[in-house]
Design a protein around this motif. Sequence first.
Motif, short mmCIF file in Angstrom:
data_model
loop_
_atom_site.label_atom_id
_atom_site.label_comp_id
_atom_site.label_asym_id
_atom_site.label_seq_id
_atom_site.Cartn_x
_atom_site.Cartn_y
_atom_site.Cartn_z
N LEU A 10 0.84 -1.21 0.00
CA LEU A 10 0.00 0.00 0.00
C LEU A 10 0.87 1.26 0.00
O LEU A 10 0.59 2.23 -0.70
CB LEU A 10 -0.94 -0.01 1.21
CG LEU A 10 -2.00 1.07 1.26
CD1 LEU A 10 -2.90 1.01 0.04
CD2 LEU A 10 -2.83 0.95 2.52
N SER A 45 -4.62 -2.72 -7.05
CA SER A 45 -5.18 -1.75 -6.13
C SER A 45 -6.26 -0.92 -6.81
O SER A 45 -7.30 -0.64 -6.22
CB SER A 45 -4.07 -0.85 -5.59
OG SER A 45 -4.61 0.19 -4.82
N GLN A 50 -7.94 -1.96 -1.63
CA GLN A 50 -6.95 -2.55 -0.72
C GLN A 50 -7.03 -4.07 -0.70
O GLN A 50 -6.05 -4.75 -0.45
CB GLN A 50 -7.13 -1.98 0.69
CG GLN A 50 -5.94 -2.23 1.57
CD GLN A 50 -5.98 -1.39 2.84
OE1 GLN A 50 -6.73 -0.45 2.95
NE2 GLN A 50 -5.16 -1.77 3.80
#
Length: 189
Positions: A10, A45, A50
């Motif tokens: 992330l 993504s 997520q």
Amino acid sequence: MMKYSEEFKLKLVNEYLAGSLGYPRLAKKYGISSHGQIARWVRASQAFGQEGLRNRQKNRVYSVQFKLDVLHFMKQTGASYQDAAIEFKMHNPTLIVKWKQAFLTKGTEGLRTKGRPPVAKNPKKKPAKPAGTMSREEQLERENELLRLEIAYLKKLDAFQENPDAFLEKHKQRWRSNSKQKDTDQKMC
């Protein structure tokens, strides 16, 4: 193959989307051997949020027909592995690479394998049957099974060629209902 945490992925995705560095420089900065990996994380993504960056703890089992449908979709549309994975709601495009290699080398039989067989604690020894000695009945059963698969594949190919949009929409609905059913089955366990 190194596993990266969801937080790390992330962080890289956000850094890329912020526009400060491109894929190659991010890969170099964080010591990742292939900048293509970062590109896959960004695409996952963007497609799944997520959830697309999560490491899967439990392997999902895909049917031979599903694998054939994915490979057929790629062949007909010219989609990349990543595009096909996104289209079929898969988080791991490298799985499709393995399916394609197996299909090219062993045909549909190569798509049946589910990886390494489990190791038994106390293996029971079965009498070894030479590889090429199947009974006539077993040979005919195998031939019938392969012919059924081939006919089913050709029927789907004809349907797709006649009306690709309707065919894909029909199968998207079936895959969605199958995945919902699998999700509810897994929740019950």
